[in-house]
Design an enzyme around this catalytic site. Structure first.
Site, PDB file in Angstrom:
ATOM      1  N   MET A  32       7.987   1.387  -3.205  1.00 49.45           N
ATOM      2  CA  MET A  32       8.472   2.105  -4.393  1.00 49.45           C
ATOM      3  C   MET A  32       7.476   3.189  -4.793  1.00 49.45           C
ATOM      4  O   MET A  32       7.510   3.681  -5.925  1.00 49.45           O
ATOM      5  CB  MET A  32       8.691   1.132  -5.544  1.00 49.45           C
ATOM      6  CG  MET A  32       9.792   0.115  -5.214  1.00 49.45           C
ATOM      7  SD  MET A  32      10.570  -0.595  -6.663  1.00 49.45           S
ATOM      8  CE  MET A  32       9.184  -1.349  -7.473  1.00 49.45           C
ATOM      9  N   GLY A  33       6.566   3.542  -3.891  1.00 48.17           N
ATOM     10  CA  GLY A  33       5.603   4.604  -4.197  1.00 48.17           C
ATOM     11  C   GLY A  33       4.467   4.100  -5.063  1.00 48.17           C
ATOM     12  O   GLY A  33       4.214   2.899  -5.140  1.00 48.17           O
ATOM     13  N   LEU A  35       1.420   4.523  -4.312  1.00 45.98           N
ATOM     14  CA  LEU A  35       0.808   3.805  -3.189  1.00 45.98           C
ATOM     15  C   LEU A  35      -0.682   3.569  -3.405  1.00 45.98           C
ATOM     16  O   LEU A  35      -1.393   4.419  -3.942  1.00 45.98           O
ATOM     17  CB  LEU A  35       1.029   4.599  -1.890  1.00 45.98           C
ATOM     18  CG  LEU A  35       2.494   4.876  -1.541  1.00 45.98           C
ATOM     19  CD1 LEU A  35       2.583   5.595  -0.194  1.00 45.98           C
ATOM     20  CD2 LEU A  35       3.343   3.612  -1.530  1.00 45.98           C
ATOM     21  N   HIS A  39      -0.545  -0.816   0.258  1.00 49.03           N
ATOM     22  CA  HIS A  39       0.515  -0.114   1.008  1.00 49.03           C
ATOM     23  C   HIS A  39      -0.065   0.544   2.264  1.00 49.03           C
ATOM     24  O   HIS A  39       0.547   0.509   3.329  1.00 49.03           O
ATOM     25  CB  HIS A  39       1.146   0.977   0.136  1.00 49.03           C
ATOM     26  CG  HIS A  39       1.807   0.488  -1.109  1.00 49.03           C
ATOM     27  ND1 HIS A  39       1.298   0.746  -2.357  1.00 49.03           N
ATOM     28  CD2 HIS A  39       2.946  -0.227  -1.314  1.00 49.03           C
ATOM     29  CE1 HIS A  39       2.105   0.220  -3.272  1.00 49.03           C
ATOM     30  NE2 HIS A  39       3.112  -0.378  -2.668  1.00 49.03           N
ATOM     31  N   LYS A 152       1.688 -10.426  -0.869  1.00 51.98           N
ATOM     32  CA  LYS A 152       1.573 -10.366  -2.329  1.00 51.98           C
ATOM     33  C   LYS A 152       2.902 -10.724  -2.992  1.00 51.98           C
ATOM     34  O   LYS A 152       2.941 -11.406  -4.002  1.00 51.98           O
ATOM     35  CB  LYS A 152       1.117  -8.952  -2.701  1.00 51.98           C
ATOM     36  CG  LYS A 152       1.549  -8.482  -4.034  1.00 51.98           C
ATOM     37  CD  LYS A 152       0.412  -8.325  -4.965  1.00 51.98           C
ATOM     38  CE  LYS A 152       0.851  -7.971  -6.364  1.00 51.98           C
ATOM     39  NZ  LYS A 152       2.163  -7.417  -6.491  1.00 51.98           N
ATOM     40  N   ASP A 153       4.011 -10.226  -2.428  1.00 55.13           N
ATOM     41  CA  ASP A 153       5.345 -10.560  -2.943  1.00 55.13           C
ATOM     42  C   ASP A 153       5.905 -11.680  -2.061  1.00 55.13           C
ATOM     43  O   ASP A 153       6.796 -11.470  -1.239  1.00 55.13           O
ATOM     44  CB  ASP A 153       6.225  -9.317  -2.935  1.00 55.13           C
ATOM     45  CG  ASP A 153       5.670  -8.252  -3.863  1.00 55.13           C
ATOM     46  OD1 ASP A 153       5.877  -8.372  -5.079  1.00 55.13           O
ATOM     47  OD2 ASP A 153       4.969  -7.336  -3.394  1.00 55.13           O
ATOM     48  N   SER A 189       0.819  -1.618  -7.915  1.00 56.98           N
ATOM     49  CA  SER A 189       1.098  -0.362  -8.630  1.00 56.98           C
ATOM     50  C   SER A 189       1.068  -0.598 -10.138  1.00 56.98           C
ATOM     51  O   SER A 189       0.787   0.311 -10.908  1.00 56.98           O
ATOM     52  CB  SER A 189       2.470   0.180  -8.228  1.00 56.98           C
ATOM     53  OG  SER A 189       2.545   0.292  -6.819  1.00 56.98           O
ATOM     54  N   ARG A 190       1.361  -1.826 -10.553  1.00 60.12           N
ATOM     55  CA  ARG A 190       1.419  -2.127 -11.990  1.00 60.12           C
ATOM     56  C   ARG A 190       0.034  -2.322 -12.595  1.00 60.12           C
ATOM     57  O   ARG A 190      -0.090  -2.363 -13.821  1.00 60.12           O
ATOM     58  CB  ARG A 190       2.296  -3.347 -12.245  1.00 60.12           C
ATOM     59  CG  ARG A 190       3.780  -3.045 -11.981  1.00 60.12           C
ATOM     60  CD  ARG A 190       4.690  -4.186 -12.374  1.00 60.12           C
ATOM     61  NE  ARG A 190       6.084  -3.784 -12.407  1.00 60.12           N
ATOM     62  CZ  ARG A 190       6.974  -4.010 -11.431  1.00 60.12           C
ATOM     63  NH1 ARG A 190       6.604  -4.647 -10.333  1.00 60.12           N
ATOM     64  NH2 ARG A 190       8.217  -3.615 -11.553  1.00 60.12           N
TER      65      ARG A 190
HETATM   66  P1  AMP Z   1       6.104  -2.076  -3.842  1.00 58.59           P
HETATM   67  O1  AMP Z   1       5.944  -0.618  -3.657  1.00 58.59           O
HETATM   68  O2  AMP Z   1       5.236  -2.652  -4.897  1.00 58.59           O
HETATM   69  O3  AMP Z   1       7.546  -2.492  -3.924  1.00 58.59           O
HETATM   70  O4  AMP Z   1       5.558  -2.739  -2.502  1.00 58.59           O
HETATM   71  C1  AMP Z   1       5.934  -2.279  -1.233  1.00 58.59           C
HETATM   72  C2  AMP Z   1       5.386  -3.229  -0.209  1.00 58.59           C
HETATM   73  O5  AMP Z   1       3.961  -3.261  -0.314  1.00 58.59           O
HETATM   74  C3  AMP Z   1       5.884  -4.678  -0.403  1.00 58.59           C
HETATM   75  O6  AMP Z   1       6.134  -5.247   0.870  1.00 58.59           O
HETATM   76  C4  AMP Z   1       4.716  -5.325  -1.079  1.00 58.59           C
HETATM   77  O7  AMP Z   1       4.644  -6.718  -0.862  1.00 58.59           O
HETATM   78  C5  AMP Z   1       3.553  -4.617  -0.399  1.00 58.59           C
HETATM   79  N1  AMP Z   1       2.337  -4.720  -1.208  1.00 58.59           N
HETATM   80  C6  AMP Z   1       2.186  -4.420  -2.526  1.00 58.59           C
HETATM   81  N2  AMP Z   1       0.936  -4.718  -2.943  1.00 58.59           N
HETATM   82  C7  AMP Z   1       0.278  -5.218  -1.855  1.00 58.59           C
HETATM   83  C8  AMP Z   1      -1.035  -5.725  -1.626  1.00 58.59           C
HETATM   84  N3  AMP Z   1      -1.943  -5.767  -2.609  1.00 58.59           N
HETATM   85  N4  AMP Z   1      -1.350  -6.161  -0.389  1.00 58.59           N
HETATM   86  C9  AMP Z   1      -0.439  -6.133   0.614  1.00 58.59           C
HETATM   87  N5  AMP Z   1       0.820  -5.672   0.462  1.00 58.59           N
HETATM   88  C10 AMP Z   1       1.179  -5.225  -0.750  1.00 58.59           C
END
Ligand code: AMP
Length: 285
Positions: A32-33, A35, A39, A152-153, A189-190
């Site tokens: 979702m950007g 980054l 990411h 993480k998720d 990102s949060r």
């Molecule tokens: P998001 O942009 O937050 O939806 O995350 C996109 C991808 O990045 C998802 O597969 C997340 O699980 C992964 N991601 C987010 N934060 C981390 C992190 N700290 N370590 C590894 N992967 C991550």
């Protein structure tokens, strides 16, 4: 190879078709950007495993609840583009909402009941329906050989694994370990919603997980006692409010009683100031 930006589905399809015609394997990292290094690590893993790497950047409205942070979710494309370039991506898919969801009510959804109904799914109704649907749409557009997700998720990657298995979708999912700040906080990102004081307080999630891991490594086999460690640690931080802290089977998310012989994961979610943070740890055998 230089980094290409594609805003339309047709442009992605034709770029990927050229790569596949040249015999290249395709890796995909949906995001979702906003980054960060987490990411970037996913993209780097994709470049190690695949010849041609696609990153999507799309803040997907259907996975946000009505009172969640869709409108204020950070959008930082210029910086994101640099992260993708540095990490070795070949193509960024940057659709707008109308490209992914043409006007009119969407008629088809993907539901993964069971795994989607607990933890994040219980607190965020409809969240995993939105995630599964958009990821399947993205898979249909990008047609990757491998797709990379973060541990993480944790629940998200389980839901998506179940989806591709049940639908016989020809993609292999790779789960990449959580990338952390030096003090243990899982990158997210949060995290940028946090004030300096809240940022310090947010460390309590990874601290609680480390204490849980230590207890199990030292012989603790009672899931309830590990739950207690998670809860009491998070509750000791004045600025954190625990949503859940649980110890469950790492494949089914079913609650555990005795950890002996089980592959268990500790799942944590807490609110710190304006941010809802999640983290997890696979517990030692
Ligand atoms: P998001 O942009 O937050 O939806 O995350 C996109 C991808 O990045 C998802 O597969 C997340 O699980 C992964 N991601 C987010 N934060 C981390 C992190 N700290 N370590 C590894 N992967 C991550």
């Amino acid at each position: 190879m230089s980094l290409t930006i594609a805003e339309s589905i047709e442009a992605v399809r034709s770029q990927v078709a050229v790569a596949k015609a040249a015999g290249l394997s395709v890796g995909f990292v949906p995001t979702m950007g906003a980054l960060h290094r987490g990411h970037a690590t996913l993209v780097e893993e994709a470049t190690k495993a695949c010849d041609y790497v696609v990153v999507s950047i799309f803040v997907n409205p259907t996975q946000f609840g009505p009172n969640e942070d869709f409108s204020r979710y950070p959008r930082t494309f210029v910086a994101d583009r640099a992260v993708c370039e540095e990490a070795g991506a070949d193509l960024i898919f940057l659709p707008d909402v109308a490209t992914m969801y043409p006007p009119g009510p969407p008629a088809t959804f993907v539901e993964v009941p069971g795994l989607s109904d607990v933890f994040e799914g219980a607190i965020r109704p409809g969240h995993f329906r939105g995630v599964a649907t958009v990821v399947l749409k993205l898979f249909g557009i990008v047609c990757p050989n491998l797709a990379f997700f973060g541990q993480k998720d944790f629940q998200q990657q389980l839901v998506l694994r179940r989806m591709v298995t049940d639908l016989n979708f020809p993609v292999q999912l790779v789960t990449v370990p959580t990338v952390r700040e030096d003090d243990g906080l899982a990158m997210s990102s949060r995290n940028r919603y946090l004030s300096a004081e809240e940022r310090q307080a947010a460390r309590v999630l990874s601290q609680a997980l480390r204490l849980a891991e230590d207890a199990v490594r030292s012989g603790e086999r009672s899931a309830d006692r590990v739950r207690q460690i998670l809860a009491s640690t998070v509750q000791s931080e004045r600025l954190a409010t625990l949503d859940y802290g649980d110890v469950v089977d790492a494949l089914t998310l079913e609650p555990l009683t005795d950890l002996t012989g089980r592959r268990a994961v500790a799942l944590l979610a807490a609110r710190v100031g304006p941010a809802r943070l999640i983290d997890n740890a696979i517990l030692p055998d």
